[in-house]
Enzyme design. Sequence first.
Site, PDB file in Angstrom:
ATOM      1  N   HIS A 282       0.864  -1.190   0.000  1.00 26.00           N
ATOM      2  CA  HIS A 282       0.000   0.000   0.000  1.00 26.00           C
ATOM      3  C   HIS A 282       0.894   1.231   0.000  1.00 26.00           C
ATOM      4  CE1 HIS A 282      -3.675   2.335   0.841  1.00 26.00           C
ATOM      5  NE2 HIS A 282      -2.842   3.137   1.486  1.00 26.00           N
ATOM      6  N   CYS A 283       0.793   2.025  -1.053  1.00 31.94           N
ATOM      7  CA  CYS A 283       1.668   3.186  -1.220  1.00 31.94           C
ATOM      8  C   CYS A 283       0.937   4.442  -0.747  1.00 31.94           C
ATOM      9  CB  CYS A 283       2.083   3.344  -2.681  1.00 31.94           C
ATOM     10  SG  CYS A 283       3.188   4.742  -2.970  1.00 31.94           S
ATOM     11  N   VAL A 284       1.508   5.107   0.243  1.00 29.07           N
ATOM     12  CA  VAL A 284       0.877   6.321   0.764  1.00 29.07           C
ATOM     13  C   VAL A 284       1.014   7.485  -0.210  1.00 29.07           C
ATOM     14  CG1 VAL A 284       1.182   5.640   3.164  1.00 29.07           C
ATOM     15  CG2 VAL A 284       2.993   6.931   2.023  1.00 29.07           C
ATOM     16  N   SER A 288      -3.182   4.493  -2.402  1.00 29.56           N
ATOM     17  CA  SER A 288      -3.815   3.315  -2.992  1.00 29.56           C
ATOM     18  C   SER A 288      -2.839   2.159  -2.929  1.00 29.56           C
ATOM     19  CB  SER A 288      -4.230   3.589  -4.439  1.00 29.56           C
ATOM     20  OG  SER A 288      -4.789   2.438  -5.033  1.00 29.56           O
TER      21      SER A 288
END
Length: 403
Positions: A282-284, A288
Amino acid sequence: MKPVKKKKTEEPELEPLCCCEYIDRNGEKNHVATCLCDCQDLDEGCDRWITCKSLQPETCERIMDTISDRLRIPWLRGAKKVNISIIPPLVLLPVFLHVASWHFLLGVVVLTSLPVLALWYYYLTHRRKEQTLFFLSLGLFSLGYMYYVFLQEVVPKGRVGPVQLAVLTCGLFLILLALHRAKKNPGYLSNPASGDRSLSSSQLECLSRKGQEKTKGFPGADMSGSLNNRTTKDDPKGSSKMPAGSPTKAKEDWCAKCQLVRPARAWHCRICGICVRRMDHHCVWINSCVGESNHQAFILALLIFLLTSVYGITLTLDTICRDRSVFTALFYCPGVYANYSSALSFTCVWYSVIITAGMAYIFLIQLINISYNVTEREVQQALRQKTGRRLLCGLIVDTGLLG
C-alpha cells in the site's frame, strides 16, 4: 373479491440544499456559517488547554472528527467536505522553504526536520491503519511548487532555453499522467454474490467489466476466487501450491472480511479494506495499493519522476552556480545566500534532492523485487516469519520462494 391494493406511503421529500448547507454526521441539516457553534468537545478542549490540563485521547479524536465533518466549502447542491489531511502541505511547505532560505543553518534545520516529521506522520497513520491524503497532497503540491519556483526564479536569469523548459514541462505532465494511471484500480477482488458496495463507482465499473476474466499470469484464478478454479502444480508460472482440498491452504486463501477465496499471491489490504490481486504494498504517495493492474504504471511514474527531477536539479544548479559541476555546486556554491532568489532556488534544490533520494530507494527496491519475482508483501512476510535472508546490507531479501 379482488384484493384491495394498499397505497404506498409517500415519503416526504427533502428540501434541496443550498450551496452552504450540508447534512452532518448526525444526519441533521447544518450550515457552513455555524461551523464554530455548538461544539462542546472543542469548548472543553480549549478550556482544558487554557488551564494547562491534559486532554484525553477520546476527546481529541472527537474534536478531530468534528473539525473534519464541519470543514466544508460551498458547492452546488450542498457544501462539500474537505479532507483535512490535504491542508498542512499546502500551508507548511512554502513557509518552511522560505524560512530555510534565510540562512544556511536554518536551511539545515528545516530540511532535516521535514523528513523526520513526514516519517513520524507516516508511522502514526500506518499504526492506526488509516487512509490519508497527506502524502498525495504533499507530492502533488511539491511538484507544482518546485515548477513554480523554477519559472519565477530560475528561468528569468536567462540560462534556461525554450527547449529545456519544454522538456521539463513535458516530464511534469508525463508524471501526472503516470500517477493518474497508477491511481486507478490496482486489481481489486470482489465477490459478485455479495454485491459489495464499499467500492467507488470507478472501481465497480472496472470490476464489472473484468467480472469473469482470468487473473493475468495465473490461469484458472478468476474474480470470484473459487477453489475449484485454482491453478494446479502444473502452472506455467511455477508457483508452488497445495491441493485445493487442503484445509490449511483453504484457510490461508479464504478472506473472512471480503467473503471470498483469494487467488494466488492476492492479499487483503487492511488500509483499503479489500483484497488486491498480486498485491505488492500500500503506497501512501498515491493513497492506494500497488497491485497487478497498476504495478507497471507505478514503476513508470517513479522512473519519469527521477529523470525529470534530476534534469530540473541540473538546470537550476547550472543557473545559480555557474562554471561548477552539479555535484560540486550541490555542496559548495559561494554567495548563494547573498541573494534571496538564488537562496530560495538552492533550498528547493536540496528539498528536491531529498525527495529524489527517497524515490530512488523505492525504485531500486522495486527493481530488485521484480528481478527476484517477489512482491514487497512477500518480502516483509518472510522477514516477519524469519524465513528470509538479508543480502547486500538489506537491499536484497532472499525469501526462499525461488530455487
